[in-house]
Design a protein around this motif. Structure first.
Motif, PDB file in Angstrom:
ATOM      1  N   GLY A 127      85.069 111.346  37.143  1.00 48.17           N
ATOM      2  CA  GLY A 127      84.614 112.226  38.220  1.00 48.17           C
ATOM      3  C   GLY A 127      83.667 113.289  37.685  1.00 48.17           C
ATOM      4  N   ASP A 177      82.952 116.055  42.528  1.00 49.10           N
ATOM      5  CA  ASP A 177      84.163 115.413  43.046  1.00 49.10           C
ATOM      6  C   ASP A 177      85.303 116.424  43.069  1.00 49.10           C
ATOM      7  OD1 ASP A 177      83.057 112.744  43.266  1.00 49.10           O
ATOM      8  OD2 ASP A 177      83.025 112.755  41.080  1.00 49.10           O
ATOM      9  N   ARG A 317      86.172 110.401  45.359  1.00 47.28           N
ATOM     10  CA  ARG A 317      85.707 109.268  44.552  1.00 47.28           C
ATOM     11  C   ARG A 317      86.892 108.378  44.198  1.00 47.28           C
ATOM     12  NH1 ARG A 317      81.463 108.458  40.927  1.00 47.28           N
ATOM     13  NH2 ARG A 317      80.849 110.642  40.976  1.00 47.28           N
ATOM     14  N   ASP A 319      87.994 104.814  42.407  1.00 50.39           N
ATOM     15  CA  ASP A 319      87.500 103.784  41.499  1.00 50.39           C
ATOM     16  C   ASP A 319      88.618 102.767  41.279  1.00 50.39           C
ATOM     17  OD1 ASP A 319      85.611 102.689  39.768  1.00 50.39           O
ATOM     18  OD2 ASP A 319      86.530 103.630  38.023  1.00 50.39           O
TER      19      ASP A 319
END
Length: 354
Positions: A127, A177, A317, A319
């Motif tokens: 991030g 983020d 965010r 992932d």
């Protein structure tokens, strides 16, 4: 395939407190090996010397790499990529990579560099953390010493010197983020509250704004270090459910929260398999936006897939990637949720179980 190494980009103007934040993080790394890439042009070597003196076996000199030829955005291919490749080629790999940038150039080109073929399979962007000088921003200054920031900018001919600092600041907020408002000890409680509210309204949905003094934040909030590793999930579960125990059992809890970290909490949500990994990642992002979640991290069991799906989120965010077969571990989804104290555990749990 081994787990990818997470990399966190720390940005913010000169004087915002990035070095203090990173030094505190290194001193409280709990045995994790953190490699640090410093990209502070201008007064070169100062940050490096301070950090090299942090005197902890965790951050050996070899783990600090200084990118000394200017702004990271213009030298990604020549400088940053080889640095990353050299780090990844080491026998003892870092557990986490932290990249400190000057805040004068946008982190986007850097974040895109993680898609480089030799890097994307081994590293994941954890991030972008933007550090803000709370006192200066409250006073409408953006930086404690605007002249120093401008001097730093003037030294780099690659930079656009026309953009006003206010726009660069807006860009830092827009690409964050997680936003750390540092120096909140210099503000009254209502001033700090008003500032964090304002920054949150200017950031993307789901970005959390965290207050800090002297850069002191728990490592698991800043980096999510080791969260989701099965070995410490149980212990963590116990620590954060201490209200079920008698008072004398609280010593362990207090130890876990020295440095006044009890304003943060974490808890674990367990569920069965999910059918659609992509839809579940979107569901997680929705839950983060609806609740004040700083980090969410763990492993997901996806129906029909032998591999477990690693999921990590910082602010909005999210992932995900498949890392290894479940093996002996039960095929279940286990997620650690971290936020400031007072999380709506029941609401978050319910939303993640749907």
């Amino acid at each position: 395939m081994p787990a990818k190494i997470p990399a966190t980009v720390v940005t913010g103007f000169l004087g915002a407190g990035k070095t203090t934040l990173i030094r505190h993080m290194l001193q409280n790394a709990q045995g994790k090996r953190i490699a640090l890439i410093i990209n502070e042009f201008g007064d070169l070597g100062v940050d490096g010397d301070i950090l090299k003196g942090c005197g902890d076996e965790v951050c050996s000199e070899d783990d600090i790499v200084e990118l000394s030829n200017g702004c990271i955005c213009c030298t990604v291919a020549d400088d940053f990529i080889p640095t990353m490749e050299a780090l990844l080629a080491r026998d003892v790999k870092p557990d986490h990579i932290v990249i400190e940038t000057s805040g004068l150039a946008l982190p986007q080109p850097l974040v895109r560099a993680f898609n480089w073929p030799g890097i994307s399979t081994k590293v994941t962007v954890d991030g972008v953390v933007t550090v803000v000088d709370g006192r200066a921003v409250h006073d409408g200054q953006f930086a404690h010493n605007v002249a120093a920031v401008d001097a730093q900018r003037a030294m780099d001919e690659n930079l656009d010197h026309e953009t006003p600092l206010s726009e660069l600041f807006e860009d830092q907020i827009a690409c964050a983020d997680m936003i750390v408002v540092n120096k909140t000890d210099l503000l009254a409680a209502d001033e700090a509250e008003a500032l964090t509210g304002r920054l949150k309204s200017e950031a993307r949905a789901g970005v959390q704004v965290v207050k800090a003094a002297m850069g002191a934040l728990p490592v698991d909030v800043l980096l999510g270090q080791g969260i989701g590793a099965e070995s410490d999930l149980e212990a963590r579960h116990e620590i954060h459910h201490h209200h079920h125990h008698d008072d004398e059992d609280d010593d362990h809890h207090d130890h876990a929260h020295e440095h006044g970290h009890d304003e943060f909490e974490s808890f674990v949500v367990t569920r069965g398999e999910v059918t659609d990994a992509k839809a579940f990642a979107e569901q997680v992002a929705d839950v983060i936006r609806a609740h004040d979640i700083l980090r969410l991290k763990g492993f997901v069991a996806v129906a029909g897939k032998p591999m477990r799906l690693t999921l990590q989120a910082v602010g909005p965010r999210v992932d995900t990637y498949f890392d290894q077969p479940f093996g002996a571990t039960p095929r279940q989804t286990r997620l650690v949720v971290i936020g400031e104290a007072g999380l709506d555990r029941a609401g978050i749990t319910d939303a993640l179980l749907r």
